[in-house]
Write a protein that holds these residues in place. Structure first.
Motif, PDB file in Angstrom:
ATOM      1  N   ARG A  52       0.814  -1.213   0.000  1.00 56.31           N
ATOM      2  CA  ARG A  52       0.000   0.000   0.000  1.00 56.31           C
ATOM      3  C   ARG A  52       0.849   1.265   0.000  1.00 56.31           C
ATOM      4  N   THR A  53       2.060   1.188   0.515  1.00 57.85           N
ATOM      5  CA  THR A  53       2.929   2.361   0.516  1.00 57.85           C
ATOM      6  C   THR A  53       3.432   2.658  -0.890  1.00 57.85           C
ATOM      7  N   ARG A  54       3.822   1.604  -1.590  1.00 60.23           N
ATOM      8  CA  ARG A  54       4.315   1.744  -2.959  1.00 60.23           C
ATOM      9  C   ARG A  54       3.593   0.706  -3.823  1.00 60.23           C
ATOM     10  N   PRO A  55       2.383   1.014  -4.279  1.00 59.27           N
ATOM     11  CA  PRO A  55       1.565   0.011  -4.976  1.00 59.27           C
ATOM     12  C   PRO A  55       2.193  -0.533  -6.251  1.00 59.27           C
ATOM     13  N   GLU A  56       3.138   0.191  -6.802  1.00 55.75           N
ATOM     14  CA  GLU A  56       3.774  -0.289  -8.030  1.00 55.75           C
ATOM     15  C   GLU A  56       4.773  -1.410  -7.751  1.00 55.75           C
ATOM     16  N   ARG A  57       5.140  -1.584  -6.493  1.00 56.27           N
ATOM     17  CA  ARG A  57       6.093  -2.628  -6.153  1.00 56.27           C
ATOM     18  C   ARG A  57       5.409  -3.989  -6.116  1.00 56.27           C
ATOM     19  N   HIS A  58       6.186  -5.015  -5.901  1.00 56.46           N
ATOM     20  CA  HIS A  58       5.678  -6.377  -5.986  1.00 56.46           C
ATOM     21  C   HIS A  58       4.724  -6.729  -4.844  1.00 56.46           C
ATOM     22  N   TYR A  59       3.806  -7.632  -5.161  1.00 52.75           N
ATOM     23  CA  TYR A  59       3.171  -8.393  -4.094  1.00 52.75           C
ATOM     24  C   TYR A  59       4.270  -9.190  -3.389  1.00 52.75           C
ATOM     25  N   VAL A  60       4.040  -9.510  -2.118  1.00 50.77           N
ATOM     26  CA  VAL A  60       4.907 -10.451  -1.420  1.00 50.77           C
ATOM     27  C   VAL A  60       4.027 -11.588  -0.912  1.00 50.77           C
ATOM     28  N   LYS A  61       4.388 -12.795  -1.282  1.00 51.22           N
ATOM     29  CA  LYS A  61       3.665 -13.980  -0.809  1.00 51.22           C
ATOM     30  C   LYS A  61       4.545 -14.671   0.213  1.00 51.22           C
ATOM     31  N   VAL A  62       3.987 -14.913   1.389  1.00 57.01           N
ATOM     32  CA  VAL A  62       4.778 -15.419   2.508  1.00 57.01           C
ATOM     33  C   VAL A  62       4.145 -16.684   3.058  1.00 57.01           C
ATOM     34  N   ALA A  63       4.946 -17.479   3.740  1.00 59.98           N
ATOM     35  CA  ALA A  63       4.425 -18.666   4.409  1.00 59.98           C
ATOM     36  C   ALA A  63       3.588 -18.247   5.614  1.00 59.98           C
ATOM     37  N   LEU A  64       2.505 -18.962   5.833  1.00 62.91           N
ATOM     38  CA  LEU A  64       1.615 -18.665   6.956  1.00 62.91           C
ATOM     39  C   LEU A  64       1.099 -20.006   7.477  1.00 62.91           C
ATOM     40  N   ALA A  65       1.623 -20.450   8.596  1.00 63.50           N
ATOM     41  CA  ALA A  65       1.381 -21.804   9.085  1.00 63.50           C
ATOM     42  C   ALA A  65       0.052 -21.915   9.825  1.00 63.50           C
ATOM     43  N   ILE A  66      -1.022 -21.522   9.144  1.00 64.11           N
ATOM     44  CA  ILE A  66      -2.374 -21.760   9.662  1.00 64.11           C
ATOM     45  C   ILE A  66      -3.066 -22.722   8.714  1.00 64.11           C
ATOM     46  N   GLN A  67      -4.063 -23.418   9.237  1.00 63.82           N
ATOM     47  CA  GLN A  67      -4.838 -24.350   8.430  1.00 63.82           C
ATOM     48  C   GLN A  67      -5.992 -23.592   7.797  1.00 63.82           C
ATOM     49  N   ASN A  68      -6.060 -23.615   6.473  1.00 62.21           N
ATOM     50  CA  ASN A  68      -7.101 -22.839   5.795  1.00 62.21           C
ATOM     51  C   ASN A  68      -7.502 -23.540   4.505  1.00 62.21           C
ATOM     52  N   MET A  69      -8.769 -23.912   4.423  1.00 63.28           N
ATOM     53  CA  MET A  69      -9.374 -24.485   3.231  1.00 63.28           C
ATOM     54  C   MET A  69      -8.557 -25.655   2.671  1.00 63.28           C
ATOM     55  N   GLY A  70      -8.304 -26.625   3.533  1.00 62.05           N
ATOM     56  CA  GLY A  70      -7.728 -27.870   3.064  1.00 62.05           C
ATOM     57  C   GLY A  70      -6.225 -27.920   2.999  1.00 62.05           C
ATOM     58  N   PHE A  71      -5.534 -26.877   3.449  1.00 63.42           N
ATOM     59  CA  PHE A  71      -4.077 -26.887   3.411  1.00 63.42           C
ATOM     60  C   PHE A  71      -3.507 -26.080   4.574  1.00 63.42           C
ATOM     61  N   LEU A  72      -2.319 -26.478   5.021  1.00 59.57           N
ATOM     62  CA  LEU A  72      -1.514 -25.591   5.842  1.00 59.57           C
ATOM     63  C   LEU A  72      -0.841 -24.625   4.881  1.00 59.57           C
ATOM     64  N   ARG A  73      -1.023 -23.318   5.102  1.00 54.16           N
ATOM     65  CA  ARG A  73      -0.645 -22.335   4.096  1.00 54.16           C
ATOM     66  C   ARG A  73       0.839 -21.970   4.157  1.00 54.16           C
ATOM     67  N   GLY A  74       1.654 -22.973   3.978  1.00 52.48           N
ATOM     68  CA  GLY A  74       3.081 -22.736   3.946  1.00 52.48           C
ATOM     69  C   GLY A  74       3.584 -22.519   2.526  1.00 52.48           C
ATOM     70  N   LEU A  75       4.895 -22.380   2.397  1.00 50.75           N
ATOM     71  CA  LEU A  75       5.561 -22.294   1.094  1.00 50.75           C
ATOM     72  C   LEU A  75       6.819 -23.147   1.173  1.00 50.75           C
ATOM     73  N   SER A  76       6.992 -24.003   0.200  1.00 51.86           N
ATOM     74  CA  SER A  76       8.129 -24.909   0.208  1.00 51.86           C
ATOM     75  C   SER A  76       9.334 -24.268  -0.470  1.00 51.86           C
ATOM     76  N   PRO A  77      10.454 -24.102   0.234  1.00 55.29           N
ATOM     77  CA  PRO A  77      11.651 -23.569  -0.423  1.00 55.29           C
ATOM     78  C   PRO A  77      12.094 -24.419  -1.600  1.00 55.29           C
ATOM     79  N   ALA A  78      12.023 -25.751  -1.449  1.00 57.01           N
ATOM     80  CA  ALA A  78      12.457 -26.629  -2.531  1.00 57.01           C
ATOM     81  C   ALA A  78      11.536 -26.492  -3.737  1.00 57.01           C
ATOM     82  N   TYR A  79      10.239 -26.444  -3.473  1.00 50.93           N
ATOM     83  CA  TYR A  79       9.266 -26.363  -4.563  1.00 50.93           C
ATOM     84  C   TYR A  79       9.389 -25.040  -5.307  1.00 50.93           C
ATOM     85  N   MET A  80       9.768 -23.987  -4.579  1.00 50.91           N
ATOM     86  CA  MET A  80       9.786 -22.658  -5.196  1.00 50.91           C
ATOM     87  C   MET A  80      11.104 -22.313  -5.879  1.00 50.91           C
ATOM     88  N   ARG A  81      12.084 -23.191  -5.805  1.00 47.87           N
ATOM     89  CA  ARG A  81      13.341 -22.883  -6.495  1.00 47.87           C
ATOM     90  C   ARG A  81      13.106 -22.660  -7.980  1.00 47.87           C
TER      91      ARG A  81
END
Length: 834
Positions: free
Chosen positions: A518-547
């Protein structure tokens, strides 16, 4: 001098029976009040004041000194007009606690002396001390001129005075620590305590002093809001689970009105009756207000309860016994969120359709202002969504969020937050960047010079070399709940170094772990790991998968940008330009993978804001399925405000959305996950002109044998032509368009026959314009086939609410319920091409 004393021990537990208005305070008059206070102070019950040795003249002089001191005041308190207590207020930074208490702005010290009790027990007033204490604290906290306007009240009672400690606790005071306090030559061990407005409002005495029944700790959880939420979720359950053929409601013969029919569903012990309209693709639109739940025996009407409905359906749903409670908890969280969303709409905290429409139909403004308004309108729409995923019942699970977390981080709250940054030791961390981007370019664009300098300084101050680290953003929830606990060893040995919050403010998106700058809307979204259970998944991010994520995105972007048909349609992708993940923890050393390996990673995705021009507006595609608290549809409002015919509006949307997806599938075997949260609409004058696809790295698939670059191979999933077609049939027709068709039909905007006719025209136009890609001779992706496999989403979540599908083999995870009639099937099934 002590704080509250007097006859508290004699009647501390008596319930307050005095009205707040019976208690009043006025400035003390030394000449008038000295004799009265002398009698009180010399009573044994006032021993903690240590003033029993004073004469009446001494008391008068003491009161005069207090009145003359600009940093303290004395107050005589009356109950029903009779003197009953004495209070002092003072500046704790200048009086008594100077050098002892780290006073904050708004702190106000307080002492209280309640008149000794009368000898005759029958003359005592039950609850007098409670009422007096409540009145004095309220007086200290109330804004001027009614009160003293304190932000916090400070007291320092003798630690031996147990009765006072109990009374202070009842008023909401919190003990900070024990301190030595000297006054008038006497030193005491004191329990330094504070009470804020919130502390007092939540306390028992604060409740008694108020007039509204006490603090509203969860104001959204009210009966009338819950009634609406239960009916909404029950209607959705009846509709979507019937759609997935988990049961079949029976029509009530001869009972219909206004296009809706009455149906009944008999379960063990209860029967549900409701009105509904049915449409193509076995789509049900159930009227929540019409649902009646009755007991099977005597027919008595029972409350409509979405949680009980799921429990009553359990023999049909067959949720695994060890996961029933987890599913019900996710549904409970969804119910709570529905209450909160409706509360925000009804109170005006969240915009309804007319306000959203006004934002999406801008007036002419200068370019700089238009940029700001575009980002504001985009995020206002994002936060206003109330439904979540249109097909799933438990779509706001968020198991792990507290009430405070919900208020801070739920997308519909629209709150801003700052990401917490970690320095992750380079040897244990992988950073992948896309074509044309470098490490310095990434961090130089996402972090200001001041932030990078501050981070480097904080590392150097610990004796660490900044060159040995990469910067990793984490969600503030993840920092509080995971990093210093789950990764305590990594932090202790310096492999993870907390650097503090960044400068920019972010807003959570519908996908909850994706953050918009919101400070600089032209900049990137940031998607982060969030270890809560939501809609059928733990909302993490795999470092290996994201390489491979940036490489996959570069390849997809190359395909899209290099195709003339997609360019003409304005179809674009928001590339995930970089990913970072930490793997130095012990969880990456265990024999078997676990969710703990997905807790420290992030990626950066392009913002849509720089991809738009003057007069264009952005909106999540989920908004086309949105109805507000008054039942108004944003899609209907857009159609009517656009000034063009409904069929023309629909065709423009499908040309931007459906046509490119069909082309990608037929030309490249490329399938996206094109649900509402993954598409950003670009509108002008209320009409969809083009779309931008996001969430590429995790949710695209190549469904054939065509050549792929080595780093992209993981997205391949070879299936036959019928299953390829499900990328459109399931994810577009069933996942999005059936809902939109139902909304426009119910609102009287466009009949479903005409809706699906336009869909068929768009599919046929692609075949006519690309005959080399059209199905022929029984091969190819035939989107005009008579039927297709009925893939069911809720069945996946009901089977395993902890992990609906295996992301490495999604095709094998799918569940089907036979086939469905295709609403765009040819009238006569003949070959498409010779």
């Amino acid at each position: 001098m002590s704080t509250l004393t007097g006859p508290v021990a004699a009647r501390a537990v008596a319930p307050a029976r005095l009205a707040p208005d019976a208690v009043a305070l006025e400035p003390v008059d030394p000449a008038r009040d000295a004799a009265t206070l002398h009698r009180w102070l010399t009573h044994p019950a006032s021993a903690f004041w240590r003033m029993g040795h004073l004469t009446a003249a001494d008391v008068r002089d003491y009161l005069a000194d207090v009145a003359d001191d600009p940093h303290q005041d004395g107050w005589l308190g009356r109950v029903d007009g009779r003197p009953a207590f004495y209070a002092e207020t003072y500046d704790p930074a200048r009086v008594l606690l100077a050098g002892v208490h780290d006073a904050e702005a708004g702190d106000l010290g307080m002492h209280l002396l309640v008149a000794p009790p009368p000898h005759d027990p029958a003359s005592r007033v039950p609850g007098l001390t409670d009422a007096v204490m409540a009145a004095v604290v309220r007086f200290c906290l109330a804004p001027a001129p009614v009160g003293r306007g304190a932000a916090r009240v400070v007291v320092e009672p003798d630690v031996r005075n147990r009765a006072v400690a109990a009374k202070n606790a009842a008023a909401g005071f919190r003990v900070l620590r024990e301190v030595e306090v000297t006054d008038g030559g006497h030193t005491k061990r004191a329990a330094l305590s504070v009470c804020t407005r919130a502390d007092f409002a939540a306390s028992p005495l604060g409740t008694l002093a108020g007039r509204d029944g006490g603090p509203a700790l969860a104001p959204h959880l009210r009966a009338e809001l819950a009634e609406h939420a239960h009916r909404h979720l029950a209607a959705k359950a009846l509709a979507e689970l019937a759609h997935e053929r988990l049961f079949r409601p029976e029509p009530v013969r001869g009972d219909s009105s206004g296009g809706a029919r009455r149906y009944a569903l008999a379960l063990d012990g209860v029967t549900y009756r409701f009105a509904a309209r049915t449409f193509a693709l076995e789509h049900w639109v159930v009227d929540p207000a019409s649902i009646v739940r009755t007991a099977a025996g005597d027919g008595a009407e029972l409350p409509v309860d979405a949680l009980r409905l799921v429990a009553e359906l359990q023999p049909l749903l067959r949720i695994p016994d060890d996961l029933v409670a987890t599913y019900l908890e996710e549904l409970s969280s969804t119910l709570a969120a529905a209450c909160a969303k409706r509360d925000r709409e009804l109170t005006g905290a969240s915009p309804q359709v007319p306000e959203l429409l006004a934002d999406l139909l801008p007036e002419e403004v200068d370019a700089q202002e238009d940029d700001r308004l575009r980002a504001d309108a985009f995020q206002a729409t994002e936060a206003a969504m109330t439904e979540g995923h249109p097909g799933f019942l438990a779509n706001n699970g968020r198991i792990g969020f507290s009430l405070d977390d919900y208020r801070a981080y739920a997308p519909e709250r629209g709150a801003r937050t700052r990401l917490t940054w970690l320095a992750a030791r380079r040897e244990h961390t992988h950073l992948a960047v896309g074509d044309g981007l470098t490490e310095d370019g990434l961090y130089g664009g996402e972090l200001s010079g001041a932030e990078r300098a501050a981070f480097a300084h904080r590392l150097a101050a610990r004796g660490l070399d900044p060159a040995d680290y990469l910067y990793l953003p984490v969600h503030p929830w993840q920092w509080q709940h995971r990093v210093p606990i789950t990764f305590a060893a990594d932090v202790a040995r310096g492999d993870l170094v907390p650097l503090g919050p960044g400068a920019d403010e972010y807003q959570p998106q519908q996908s909850i772990r994706t953050m918009f700058n919101r400070t600089r809307p032209e900049r990137h979204y940031v998607k982060v790991a969030l270890a809560i259970q939501n809609m059928g998944f733990l909302r993490g991010l795999s470092p290996a998968y994201m390489r491979a994520t940036p490489a996959i995105n570069d390849w997809v972007a190359g395909v899209v940008d290099g195709d003339a048909t997609l360019r003409e349609a304005g179809f674009g992708v928001l590339r995930e330009r970089a990913s970072v993940g930490y793997t130095g923890d012990v969880y990456h050393r265990t024999a078997h993978p676990s969710a703990h390996r997905k807790m420290l990673a992030a990626l950066w995705r392009e913002s849509p804001v720089p991809r738009t021009g003057p007069g264009e507006r952005l909106a999540t595609m989920a908004s086309l399925l949105h109805r507000d608290a008054s039942g108004r549809s944003l899609a209907t409002a857009l159609v009517r405000a656009s000034g063009i015919a409904p069929e023309a509006w629909l065709r423009a949307y499908l040309d931007a959305y459906l046509y490119p997806l069909v082309h990608c599938l037929r030309a490249y075997d490329l399938a996206f996950m094109p649900h509402g949260e993954n598409l950003v609409l670009v509108l002008r004058d209320g009409v969809v002109r083009r779309v931008l696809m996001k969430d590429i790295g995790e949710e695209i698939a190549v469904l054939g044998e065509r050549a792929l670059p080595p780093g992209v191979e993981r997205v391949r999933s070879v299936v036959d032509d019928d299953e390829k077609a499900l990328a459109i049939f399931t994810d577009v027709f069933d996942g999005v368009l059936r809902h939109l068709a139902g909304i426009l039909a119910v609102d009287g905007v466009l009949g479903e026959d005409r809706f699906w006719a336009v869909v068929a025209d768009v599919v046929d136009r692609h075949g006519a314009e690309h005959p080399d890609l059209a199905p022929r001779g029984g091969t190819g992706v035939d989107l005009r086939a008579p039927r297709f496999a009925h893939s069911c989403l809720n069945r996946l979540q009901l089977r395993n609410t902890l992990q609906m599908v295996d992301l490495t083999d999604q095709s094998a995870s799918l569940l089907y319920a036979g086939t469905m009639a295709n609403p765009v099937a040819r009238a006569v099934d003949v070959p498409v091409a010779p």
